[in-house]
Scaffold this active site. Structure first.
Site, PDB file in Angstrom:
ATOM      1  N   ASN A 285      25.370  49.706  42.694  1.00 10.81           N
ATOM      2  CA  ASN A 285      26.456  48.732  42.630  1.00 10.81           C
ATOM      3  C   ASN A 285      26.234  47.759  41.475  1.00 10.81           C
ATOM      4  O   ASN A 285      25.107  47.350  41.207  1.00 10.81           O
ATOM      5  CB  ASN A 285      26.530  47.944  43.945  1.00 10.81           C
ATOM      6  CG  ASN A 285      27.630  46.917  43.922  1.00 10.81           C
ATOM      7  OD1 ASN A 285      28.782  47.256  43.655  1.00 10.81           O
ATOM      8  ND2 ASN A 285      27.288  45.665  44.151  1.00 10.81           N
ATOM      9  N   VAL A 286      27.342  47.433  40.804  1.00  8.82           N
ATOM     10  CA  VAL A 286      27.330  46.391  39.781  1.00  8.82           C
ATOM     11  C   VAL A 286      28.351  45.358  40.236  1.00  8.82           C
ATOM     12  O   VAL A 286      29.558  45.598  40.160  1.00  8.82           O
ATOM     13  CB  VAL A 286      27.723  46.956  38.398  1.00  8.82           C
ATOM     14  CG1 VAL A 286      27.630  45.872  37.331  1.00  8.82           C
ATOM     15  CG2 VAL A 286      26.852  48.152  38.023  1.00  8.82           C
ATOM     16  N   GLY A 287      27.880  44.247  40.764  1.00 10.65           N
ATOM     17  CA  GLY A 287      28.809  43.273  41.326  1.00 10.65           C
ATOM     18  C   GLY A 287      28.489  41.861  40.877  1.00 10.65           C
ATOM     19  O   GLY A 287      27.390  41.588  40.391  1.00 10.65           O
ATOM     20  N   THR A 288      29.470  40.979  41.029  1.00 12.68           N
ATOM     21  CA  THR A 288      29.250  39.566  40.719  1.00 12.68           C
ATOM     22  C   THR A 288      29.130  38.797  42.028  1.00 12.68           C
ATOM     23  O   THR A 288      30.047  38.831  42.851  1.00 12.68           O
ATOM     24  CB  THR A 288      30.418  38.998  39.894  1.00 12.68           C
ATOM     25  OG1 THR A 288      30.519  39.761  38.695  1.00 12.68           O
ATOM     26  CG2 THR A 288      30.166  37.548  39.520  1.00 12.68           C
TER      27      THR A 288
ATOM     28  N   GLU B 114      30.950  51.495  38.695  1.00  9.98           N
ATOM     29  CA  GLU B 114      31.539  50.471  37.822  1.00  9.98           C
ATOM     30  C   GLU B 114      31.357  50.856  36.350  1.00  9.98           C
ATOM     31  O   GLU B 114      32.213  50.589  35.513  1.00  9.98           O
ATOM     32  CB  GLU B 114      30.890  49.109  38.074  1.00  9.98           C
ATOM     33  CG  GLU B 114      31.347  48.405  39.336  1.00  9.98           C
ATOM     34  CD  GLU B 114      30.599  48.847  40.585  1.00  9.98           C
ATOM     35  OE1 GLU B 114      29.727  49.744  40.490  1.00  9.98           O
ATOM     36  OE2 GLU B 114      30.891  48.300  41.672  1.00  9.98           O
TER      37      GLU B 114
ATOM     38  N   GLU C   7      34.032  27.099  45.608  1.00  6.12           N
ATOM     39  CA  GLU C   7      34.370  28.521  45.548  1.00  6.12           C
ATOM     40  C   GLU C   7      35.792  28.787  45.068  1.00  6.12           C
ATOM     41  O   GLU C   7      36.585  27.869  44.895  1.00  6.12           O
ATOM     42  CB  GLU C   7      34.155  29.150  46.931  1.00  6.12           C
ATOM     43  CG  GLU C   7      32.746  29.726  47.099  1.00  6.12           C
ATOM     44  CD  GLU C   7      32.566  31.052  46.339  1.00  6.12           C
ATOM     45  OE1 GLU C   7      33.520  31.512  45.696  1.00  6.12           O
ATOM     46  OE2 GLU C   7      31.456  31.619  46.413  1.00  6.12           O
TER      47      GLU C   7
END
Lengths: 79, 475
Positions: free
Chosen positions: B158-161, B222, B271
């Site tokens: 996974n490549v997530g922010t 991704e 947020e």
């Protein structure tokens, strides 16, 4: 040092400004709050920190855990 | 059109007058977050590059994705491209998925290696993003992790922010929600009490950052999507530890692991819904290795009450996967606008095959992986209504909705914990507003004849835009 957020006497300096020591950063080991010495008093002074954002040390353990820690798999429990 | 790294994109932004340089020394607080808030307040706001930050060695850049002009340039399109045109261009390139990445032996990100005496403040000019955040946050990094049950499968990587709170010289807090891919990775690791290796990549090709905040499926890569969108393979290299695939031209990579079965206070953090999340007990990451380029650039993100940079960064990239997932089974769907707070508000335009179809389309959205927890307010409009044109959407709401028949509430449904109205956090009531024109067998309202758009309107839009451009007005 007193933490501006939780008022515990558990805050310590963690770094000086890398380039020129023009500021320090402090971190509270009770509530994890960190701040820079050059921030304004509403952030650095426990008496002036906004009450809405204060954290009582007594409530920390009861905060919601996200995500919850899952149960260990049976195979791991046996090890 | 592909940019090989952040620096090449910043050069393009500067050439297009979409980047400003601040050469005077600034204070970490409040200057950086104030500029991050100010830039997207300006129409077609630029990226802001800070050359000197008091006490730090390295520069920082904010608002890189923070306008539709910058977003268009990211896609290699003219900076005045409309949102709808960008939507359809993204959808077109989406069809080229997968474009496999290319692995190379090394990259600029390995120019400097630090394996002892880790001090994040030495490398990154960290700053408080919002006033009552619990600390300094890294808010725009790619966080890379793998599925320990299928570790060599890079598609499940996974490549997530995710938001990362700095909690020490070598310690970060991370918000990994259960429905996020990293939440699945973490659960699997914690079930067997194993640390989960992660690589945190800061300062990247803008398309990679864009993809890291796109809700794609668990076993979709991704990197393969980024290859499709940039129309060239992404170049990857291996992390120093953990066998993770990282972009070879990132500015900084922090390597470490999530400490298993431990939670500590994290937050609050200002947020994307425009409010602070509460303080929670969340996981922590121990950093043991840093690699970085010479004179690395810290790319970070300010987020606040919309619109700020994050709203551009999770707008069309939320819209496209939802559009394609719904259209797959409902081909009448014309476009999906999930731009509002990461799809908490979503507008869908569709033709109606039979009575009640608009409601069925909304329910289909609410059963997609992302729409299920995130989408709370769903508005469905006719196929000729542009869902990106809010005055048109308001026209549909005011002239097509029968409040007694077209407004539906679904209580106790999955929700997004950061949505302050979710109660308990993670559950909320869904609202569907069907603003499509009733079709048979529904009871059809009074027959009305729609006003048609004059012939050649599209052509005249282009002419007027060109004339404005010639005058130096960017619209």
């Amino acid at each position: 040092m007193i933490c501006p957020r939780c008022d515990s006497n558990t805050a310590e300096k963690i770094v000086d400004a890398p380039k020129d020591k023009s500021w320090e950063v402090y971190l509270c080991s009770t509530c994890g709050f960190s701040w820079r010495s050059t921030e304004d008093e509403a952030i650095t002074d426990p008496a002036r920190y906004d009450k809405k954002f204060k954290l009582e040390p007594a409530v920390l353990d009861s905060l919601l855990a996200i995500p919850p820690v899952p149960p260990l798999k049976e195979s791991v429990k046996k090890d | 059109m592909a940019y090989k790294d952040l620096r090449e994109f910043l050069a393009k932004l500067e050439e297009q007058q979409q980047l400003v340089r601040v050469r005077d020394e600034v204070m970490p607080e409040p200057d950086l977050s104030a500029a991050g808030r100010a830039a997207p307040n300006i129409e077609n706001g630029p990226a802001v590059f800070f050359e000197k930050i008091k006490g730090y060695h390295n520069p920082a850049v904010l608002n890189v994705h923070g306008s539709w002009a910058n977003h268009a340039l990211m896609l290699g399109m003219p900076k005045n491209t409309t949102i709808k045109e960008q939507f359809y261009e993204l959808d077109k390139r989406w069809s080229k998925f997968p474009v496999k990445p290319r692995w190379v032996s090394c990259g600029p990100v390995k120019e400097i290696k630090i394996k002892e005496n880790i001090n994040l403040f030495e490398v990154l000019p960290l700053f408080r993003v919002n006033r009552y955040d619990g600390g300094f946050y890294i808010s725009k990094a790619l966080v890379i992790s793998k599925d320990i049950d299928d570790y060599d499968n890079y598609r499940k990587q996974n490549v997530g922010t995710y938001r990362l709170q700095v909690k020490g010289k070598d310690l970060l807090g991370i918000q990994a929600l259960p429905f996020h891919d990293i939440g699945i990775h973490l659960r699997k690791a914690e079930e067997i009490n194993e640390p989960l290796p992660v690589a945190i990549c800061i300062g990247n090709d803008p398309v990679l950052t864009f993809m890291a905040s796109t809700p794609i499926e668990y076993d979709q890569s991704e990197y393969e999507f980024a290859g499709a969108l940039r129309e060239e393979p992404v170049e990857l290299t291996k992390s120093e530890t953990g066998n993770l695939d990282i972009p070879c031209a990132a500015e900084v990579v922090l390597e470490g692991y999530i400490i298993p079965r431990k939670r500590n206070v994290e937050g609050p953090f200002g947020e994307f819904p425009g409010s602070y999340s509460g303080a929670r007990l969340q996981a922590e990451i121990k950093i043991h290795t840093i690699t970085h380029r010479v004179n690395p650039i810290f790319e970070n993100l300010y987020l606040g009450i919309p619109w700020t940079e994050i709203d551009y960064l999770m707008a069309l990239n939320t819209s496209i996967p939802l559009y394609r997932q719904i259209k797959d089974s409902m081909p009448e769907v014309v476009a999906v606008n999930a731009m509002y707070t990461h799809g908490i508000g979503t507008i869908i335009s569709t033709k109606s095959r039979f009575g009640g179809y608009g409601k069925a389309v909304a329910m289909r959205l609410l059963s997609t992986p992302h729409g299920m927890p995130y989408s709370k307010i769903v508005i469905v409009v006719d196929e000729y209504v542009d869902p990106f044109n809010l005055p048109q959407v308001m026209w549909a709401l005011t002239t097509r909705v029968r409040p007694d028949k077209d407004v539906v509430l679904i209580p106790s449904a999955p929700g997004m914990p950061l949505d302050p109205t979710s109660e308990p956090p993670g559950m909320h009531t869904k609202l569907i507003i069907d603003a499509t024109t009733p079709v048979a067998p529904d009871v059809i309202c009074r027959e009305t004849e729609l006003l048609a758009t004059p012939y050649k309107t599209d052509e005249w839009e282009k002419i007027i835009r060109r004339l404005l451009n010639e005058k130096g007005v960017s619209k």
